[in-house]
Design a protein around this motif. Sequence first.
Motif, PDB file in Angstrom:
ATOM      1  N   ALA A  22       0.840  -1.205   0.000  1.00 52.98           N
ATOM      2  CA  ALA A  22       0.000   0.000   0.000  1.00 52.98           C
ATOM      3  C   ALA A  22       0.871   1.249   0.000  1.00 52.98           C
ATOM      4  O   ALA A  22       0.571   2.221  -0.702  1.00 52.98           O
ATOM      5  CB  ALA A  22      -0.935  -0.008   1.208  1.00 52.98           C
ATOM      6  N   LEU A  23       1.952   1.242   0.756  1.00 55.09           N
ATOM      7  CA  LEU A  23       2.868   2.375   0.780  1.00 55.09           C
ATOM      8  C   LEU A  23       3.481   2.614  -0.596  1.00 55.09           C
ATOM      9  O   LEU A  23       3.592   3.757  -1.047  1.00 55.09           O
ATOM     10  CB  LEU A  23       3.962   2.155   1.820  1.00 55.09           C
ATOM     11  N   LEU A  24       3.863   1.544  -1.278  1.00 53.43           N
ATOM     12  CA  LEU A  24       4.409   1.682  -2.625  1.00 53.43           C
ATOM     13  C   LEU A  24       3.391   2.299  -3.578  1.00 53.43           C
ATOM     14  O   LEU A  24       3.737   3.155  -4.396  1.00 53.43           O
ATOM     15  CB  LEU A  24       4.883   0.326  -3.159  1.00 53.43           C
ATOM     16  N   CYS A  25       2.136   1.885  -3.470  1.00 52.98           N
ATOM     17  CA  CYS A  25       1.085   2.479  -4.311  1.00 52.98           C
ATOM     18  C   CYS A  25       0.911   3.958  -4.001  1.00 52.98           C
ATOM     19  O   CYS A  25       0.724   4.773  -4.908  1.00 52.98           O
ATOM     20  CB  CYS A  25      -0.237   1.745  -4.118  1.00 52.98           C
ATOM     21  N   ILE A  26       0.975   4.310  -2.727  1.00 49.03           N
ATOM     22  CA  ILE A  26       0.846   5.712  -2.329  1.00 49.03           C
ATOM     23  C   ILE A  26       2.007   6.529  -2.888  1.00 49.03           C
ATOM     24  O   ILE A  26       1.827   7.681  -3.309  1.00 49.03           O
ATOM     25  CB  ILE A  26       0.767   5.828  -0.793  1.00 49.03           C
ATOM     26  N   ILE A  27       3.195   5.965  -2.920  1.00 51.32           N
ATOM     27  CA  ILE A  27       4.369   6.668  -3.452  1.00 51.32           C
ATOM     28  C   ILE A  27       4.303   6.772  -4.972  1.00 51.32           C
ATOM     29  O   ILE A  27       4.638   7.809  -5.548  1.00 51.32           O
ATOM     30  CB  ILE A  27       5.665   5.952  -3.006  1.00 51.32           C
ATOM     31  N   ILE A  28       3.857   5.714  -5.645  1.00 49.44           N
ATOM     32  CA  ILE A  28       3.830   5.682  -7.108  1.00 49.44           C
ATOM     33  C   ILE A  28       2.751   6.600  -7.687  1.00 49.44           C
ATOM     34  O   ILE A  28       2.955   7.193  -8.750  1.00 49.44           O
ATOM     35  CB  ILE A  28       3.645   4.233  -7.603  1.00 49.44           C
ATOM     36  N   GLU A  29       1.629   6.750  -7.004  1.00 46.20           N
ATOM     37  CA  GLU A  29       0.508   7.519  -7.558  1.00 46.20           C
ATOM     38  C   GLU A  29       0.872   8.960  -7.909  1.00 46.20           C
ATOM     39  O   GLU A  29       0.601   9.399  -9.027  1.00 46.20           O
ATOM     40  CB  GLU A  29      -0.681   7.471  -6.610  1.00 46.20           C
ATOM     41  N   PRO A  30       1.500   9.756  -7.027  1.00 48.23           N
ATOM     42  CA  PRO A  30       1.838  11.122  -7.443  1.00 48.23           C
ATOM     43  C   PRO A  30       2.910  11.174  -8.530  1.00 48.23           C
ATOM     44  O   PRO A  30       2.915  12.086  -9.355  1.00 48.23           O
ATOM     45  CB  PRO A  30       2.311  11.801  -6.163  1.00 48.23           C
ATOM     46  N   ILE A  31       3.805  10.193  -8.537  1.00 50.85           N
ATOM     47  CA  ILE A  31       4.820  10.141  -9.591  1.00 50.85           C
ATOM     48  C   ILE A  31       4.147   9.917 -10.938  1.00 50.85           C
ATOM     49  O   ILE A  31       4.454  10.594 -11.922  1.00 50.85           O
ATOM     50  CB  ILE A  31       5.867   9.045  -9.289  1.00 50.85           C
ATOM     51  N   TYR A  32       3.211   8.972 -10.961  1.00 52.60           N
ATOM     52  CA  TYR A  32       2.471   8.722 -12.195  1.00 52.60           C
ATOM     53  C   TYR A  32       1.689   9.966 -12.626  1.00 52.60           C
ATOM     54  O   TYR A  32       1.673  10.334 -13.791  1.00 52.60           O
ATOM     55  CB  TYR A  32       1.507   7.549 -12.043  1.00 52.60           C
ATOM     56  N   THR A  33       1.050  10.631 -11.682  1.00 51.97           N
ATOM     57  CA  THR A  33       0.262  11.818 -12.000  1.00 51.97           C
ATOM     58  C   THR A  33       1.143  12.909 -12.601  1.00 51.97           C
ATOM     59  O   THR A  33       0.761  13.558 -13.569  1.00 51.97           O
ATOM     60  CB  THR A  33      -0.448  12.342 -10.737  1.00 51.97           C
ATOM     61  N   PHE A  34       2.333  13.086 -12.060  1.00 49.66           N
ATOM     62  CA  PHE A  34       3.261  14.080 -12.602  1.00 49.66           C
ATOM     63  C   PHE A  34       3.686  13.718 -14.013  1.00 49.66           C
ATOM     64  O   PHE A  34       3.674  14.555 -14.917  1.00 49.66           O
ATOM     65  CB  PHE A  34       4.487  14.212 -11.700  1.00 49.66           C
ATOM     66  N   VAL A  35       4.053  12.458 -14.216  1.00 51.89           N
ATOM     67  CA  VAL A  35       4.494  12.009 -15.543  1.00 51.89           C
ATOM     68  C   VAL A  35       3.349  12.111 -16.540  1.00 51.89           C
ATOM     69  O   VAL A  35       3.534  12.561 -17.672  1.00 51.89           O
ATOM     70  CB  VAL A  35       5.053  10.574 -15.473  1.00 51.89           C
ATOM     71  N   ALA A  36       2.150  11.721 -16.137  1.00 51.03           N
ATOM     72  CA  ALA A  36       0.996  11.777 -17.032  1.00 51.03           C
ATOM     73  C   ALA A  36       0.669  13.218 -17.408  1.00 51.03           C
ATOM     74  O   ALA A  36       0.312  13.502 -18.549  1.00 51.03           O
ATOM     75  CB  ALA A  36      -0.209  11.108 -16.388  1.00 51.03           C
ATOM     76  N   ALA A  37       0.790  14.130 -16.456  1.00 53.07           N
ATOM     77  CA  ALA A  37       0.504  15.539 -16.745  1.00 53.07           C
ATOM     78  C   ALA A  37       1.570  16.138 -17.650  1.00 53.07           C
ATOM     79  O   ALA A  37       1.283  17.045 -18.432  1.00 53.07           O
ATOM     80  CB  ALA A  37       0.410  16.319 -15.442  1.00 53.07           C
TER      81      ALA A  37
END
Length: 84
Positions: A22-37
């Motif tokens: 769950a911690l890994l998912c929490i860390i990956i989500e904003p990284i993905y959002t930044f890359v996607a944006a």
Amino acid sequence: MLVRNWRAVVKHAWSIRFMVLALLCIIIEPIYTFVAATWVAKNIYIQLGMSIVTGLLAVAAIIARIFVQQKVSGDLNGKPPTEG
């Protein structure tokens, strides 16, 4: 207060494993959002999926914490588990 066999608990407990995922998912989500944006249009389904997976892992960690794991709980017929 830590349990006597805290190293074995950290190593083998399913609740710890689910919380780490769950911690890994929490860390990956904003990284993905930044890359996607930055590179591509945002995909709402991927963000929704990440949030669902994070929530399910948190629920799984709670459920895993409730159940006794004989190997790491210290509840082996009154005997402490062997460390090693």
